[in-house]
Motif scaffolding. Sequence first.
Motif, PDB file in Angstrom:
ATOM      1  N   ASN A 113       0.847  -1.193   0.000  1.00  9.91           N
ATOM      2  CA  ASN A 113       0.000   0.000   0.000  1.00  9.91           C
ATOM      3  C   ASN A 113       0.887   1.249   0.000  1.00  9.91           C
ATOM      4  O   ASN A 113       2.104   1.154   0.110  1.00  9.91           O
ATOM      5  N   LYS A 114       0.269   2.394  -0.117  1.00  8.45           N
ATOM      6  CA  LYS A 114       0.957   3.701  -0.089  1.00  8.45           C
ATOM      7  C   LYS A 114       1.919   3.850  -1.263  1.00  8.45           C
ATOM      8  O   LYS A 114       3.006   4.436  -1.109  1.00  8.45           O
ATOM      9  N   ASP A 116       1.556   5.746  -3.534  1.00 10.81           N
ATOM     10  CA  ASP A 116       1.631   7.171  -3.871  1.00 10.81           C
ATOM     11  C   ASP A 116       2.901   7.791  -3.290  1.00 10.81           C
ATOM     12  O   ASP A 116       3.360   8.844  -3.731  1.00 10.81           O
ATOM     13  N   LEU A 117       3.498   7.125  -2.286  1.00  7.30           N
ATOM     14  CA  LEU A 117       4.701   7.666  -1.644  1.00  7.30           C
ATOM     15  C   LEU A 117       5.991   7.101  -2.245  1.00  7.30           C
ATOM     16  O   LEU A 117       7.023   7.757  -2.223  1.00  7.30           O
ATOM     17  N   SER A 138      -2.827   2.087  -3.584  1.00  7.02           N
ATOM     18  CA  SER A 138      -2.839   3.206  -2.654  1.00  7.02           C
ATOM     19  C   SER A 138      -4.260   3.378  -2.169  1.00  7.02           C
ATOM     20  O   SER A 138      -5.183   3.518  -2.976  1.00  7.02           O
ATOM     21  N   GLN A 161       1.894  -4.401  10.102  1.00 10.61           N
ATOM     22  CA  GLN A 161       2.262  -3.446  11.151  1.00 10.61           C
ATOM     23  C   GLN A 161       1.233  -2.326  11.296  1.00 10.61           C
ATOM     24  O   GLN A 161       0.519  -2.022  10.329  1.00 10.61           O
ATOM     25  N   SER A 162       1.249  -1.702  12.439  1.00 15.86           N
ATOM     26  CA  SER A 162       0.349  -0.574  12.668  1.00 15.86           C
ATOM     27  C   SER A 162       0.712   0.577  11.712  1.00 15.86           C
ATOM     28  O   SER A 162       1.879   0.870  11.506  1.00 15.86           O
ATOM     29  N   VAL A 164       0.148   0.799   8.385  1.00 15.82           N
ATOM     30  CA  VAL A 164       0.395   0.496   6.967  1.00 15.82           C
ATOM     31  C   VAL A 164      -0.849   0.739   6.107  1.00 15.82           C
ATOM     32  O   VAL A 164      -0.762   0.803   4.883  1.00 15.82           O
ATOM     33  N   GLY A 165      -2.017   0.844   6.754  1.00 15.37           N
ATOM     34  CA  GLY A 165      -3.241   1.168   6.009  1.00 15.37           C
ATOM     35  C   GLY A 165      -4.219   0.014   5.839  1.00 15.37           C
ATOM     36  O   GLY A 165      -4.994  -0.001   4.883  1.00 15.37           O
ATOM     37  N   SER A 167      -6.924  -0.769   7.692  1.00 20.66           N
ATOM     38  CA  SER A 167      -8.307  -0.303   7.818  1.00 20.66           C
ATOM     39  C   SER A 167      -8.665   0.611   6.643  1.00 20.66           C
ATOM     40  O   SER A 167      -9.784   0.538   6.119  1.00 20.66           O
ATOM     41  N   GLU A 183      -3.895   8.465  12.518  1.00 21.59           N
ATOM     42  CA  GLU A 183      -2.711   9.211  12.096  1.00 21.59           C
ATOM     43  C   GLU A 183      -1.468   8.399  12.410  1.00 21.59           C
ATOM     44  O   GLU A 183      -1.490   7.494  13.236  1.00 21.59           O
ATOM     45  N   GLY A 214      -2.488  -3.806  14.427  1.00 23.17           N
ATOM     46  CA  GLY A 214      -1.130  -3.945  13.910  1.00 23.17           C
ATOM     47  C   GLY A 214      -0.282  -4.737  14.885  1.00 23.17           C
ATOM     48  O   GLY A 214      -0.496  -4.687  16.088  1.00 23.17           O
TER      49      GLY A 214
HETATM   50  N1  LIG Z   1      -0.069   8.339   1.681  1.00 20.92           N
HETATM   51  C1  LIG Z   1      -0.861   7.330   2.031  1.00 20.92           C
HETATM   52  N2  LIG Z   1      -1.351   7.267   3.275  1.00 20.92           N
HETATM   53  C2  LIG Z   1      -2.143   6.215   3.598  1.00 20.92           C
HETATM   54  C3  LIG Z   1      -2.494   5.213   2.656  1.00 20.92           C
HETATM   55  N3  LIG Z   1      -3.264   4.289   3.277  1.00 20.92           N
HETATM   56  C4  LIG Z   1      -3.413   4.717   4.544  1.00 20.92           C
HETATM   57  N4  LIG Z   1      -2.750   5.880   4.741  1.00 20.92           N
HETATM   58  C5  LIG Z   1      -2.674   6.646   5.988  1.00 20.92           C
HETATM   59  O1  LIG Z   1      -1.932   5.908   6.951  1.00 20.92           O
HETATM   60  C6  LIG Z   1      -2.451   6.122   8.260  1.00 20.92           C
HETATM   61  C7  LIG Z   1      -2.756   4.800   8.937  1.00 20.92           C
HETATM   62  O2  LIG Z   1      -3.819   4.143   8.251  1.00 20.92           O
HETATM   63  P1  LIG Z   1      -4.719   3.017   8.942  1.00 20.92           P
HETATM   64  O3  LIG Z   1      -5.645   2.524   7.898  1.00 20.92           O
HETATM   65  O4  LIG Z   1      -5.294   3.508  10.217  1.00 20.92           O
HETATM   66  O5  LIG Z   1      -3.605   1.933   9.255  1.00 20.92           O
HETATM   67  P2  LIG Z   1      -3.786   0.496   9.967  1.00 20.92           P
HETATM   68  O6  LIG Z   1      -2.876  -0.439   9.260  1.00 20.92           O
HETATM   69  O7  LIG Z   1      -5.209   0.129  10.028  1.00 20.92           O
HETATM   70  O8  LIG Z   1      -3.182   0.778  11.421  1.00 20.92           O
HETATM   71  P3  LIG Z   1      -3.557   0.073  12.847  1.00 20.92           P
HETATM   72  O9  LIG Z   1      -5.050   0.009  12.970  1.00 20.92           O
HETATM   73  O10 LIG Z   1      -2.939   0.986  13.855  1.00 20.92           O
HETATM   74  O11 LIG Z   1      -2.918  -1.267  12.844  1.00 20.92           O
HETATM   75  C8  LIG Z   1      -3.685   7.018   8.072  1.00 20.92           C
HETATM   76  O12 LIG Z   1      -3.292   8.363   8.338  1.00 20.92           O
HETATM   77  C9  LIG Z   1      -4.043   6.829   6.619  1.00 20.92           C
HETATM   78  O13 LIG Z   1      -4.698   7.955   6.067  1.00 20.92           O
HETATM   79  C10 LIG Z   1      -1.965   5.333   1.331  1.00 20.92           C
HETATM   80  O14 LIG Z   1      -2.193   4.499   0.430  1.00 20.92           O
HETATM   81  N5  LIG Z   1      -1.162   6.402   1.077  1.00 20.92           N
END
Ligand SMILES: Nc1nc2c(ncn2[C@@H]2O[C@H](COP(=O)(O)OP(=O)(O)OP(=O)(O)O)[C@@H](O)[C@H]2O)c(=O)[nH]1
Length: 294
Positions: A113-114, A116-117, A138, A161-162, A164-165, A167, A183, A214
């Motif tokens: 994921n991500k 875009d970065l 993304s 990991q926490s 990574v996105g 959710s 965040e 995560g």
């Molecule tokens: N730039 C970017 N940011 C992202 C992307 N996906 C998620 N984020 C950001 O990453 C942060 C964490 O996203 P979450 O979906 O809460 O991550 P998680 O893996 O569920 O994290 P935990 O619940 O803590 O385990 C948020 O601020 C999202 O907006 C992406 O594809 N690109």
Amino acid sequence: MEKGRILKQKKGLYTLETVDGTQKSGYAGSKLRKNGVKLLAGDIAEYVLNDDDTIFIVDIEERKNAFIRPPISNVDLLALVVAAAEPTPDYYNIDCVLAVADAAGVKPLIVINKTDLDDASETVELYKSCGYDAFTMSALSEKIDPEFYESLKGVCVFTGQSGVGKSSLLNKYFPNLDLETGELSEKISRGKNTTRHTELFNAGNGLYVADTPGFGMLDFINFDLLSQEDFEAFSFPEFTDYKIKCKYRGCTHLKEEGCALIAAVKEEKVKPSRYESYKKLKNDLLQKESMKYK
Ligand SMILES: Nc1nc2c(ncn2[C@@H]2O[C@H](COP(=O)(O)OP(=O)(O)OP(=O)(O)O)[C@@H](O)[C@H]2O)c(=O)[nH]1
Ligand SMILES: [Mg+2]
Ligand SMILES: [Zn+2]
């Protein structure tokens, strides 16, 4: 006796989905507790319905597999979510999760994921060359990858990991879930453990998806996630063809002369990072085993 699938657990209160698709909550009977059975999301529970519409769980069906981290059972597919950046991918961490999934006989799938970065092409190529399915995406883009969507079948667990996105991606593909996302911590660009509980959702057409908290490497050290035997037999599947060609039976593949796996690493047929993870994980498992008998 009625049967239903456990969706989540909070302080001993279980919520399950009945065969007619409604949700009911209740507690587990003392027989299960006495036998030390810890119920998991994904379990098929046998229950009786109380007069007040709560349930009383009496037993569970035999599981086809079960994980401790995340705590869930009867899994068909494990989607390991990794961020192309923030947090940067850790190959050892990835390889540990793949090893646990392979050992349990659950199909792993890598979701980067991500993008875009960062384009993460190196990571994608690495894992595709090892035989794993890997998707890049993304969560911020509106674009849906139909191939990824189609690959989700049965009970699919999103882990990683926490931050990574996980959710965010689930919200993108299944908007009515409306999961909380968080965040990143500014200092370490890691997530802040926004998702606190493992929960299974019915996504229709026989598909279930699970959002999970995560995990960190500490979870690997603290829990018995895979046995030495399963690790050697099923983890790092791309090594199998080499491991059977070693000169000596009982080769540990760590340093022996005549080791076909070590030769394959030298000839660049096996990825060095995968072999490094194999050695590290094997040593960690051996160390753990020896602690048990002290
Ligand atoms: N730039 C970017 N940011 C992202 C992307 N996906 C998620 N984020 C950001 O990453 C942060 C964490 O996203 P979450 O979906 O809460 O991550 P998680 O893996 O569920 O994290 P935990 O619940 O803590 O385990 C948020 O601020 C999202 O907006 C992406 O594809 N690109
Ligand atoms: Mg989350
Ligand atoms: Zn060997």
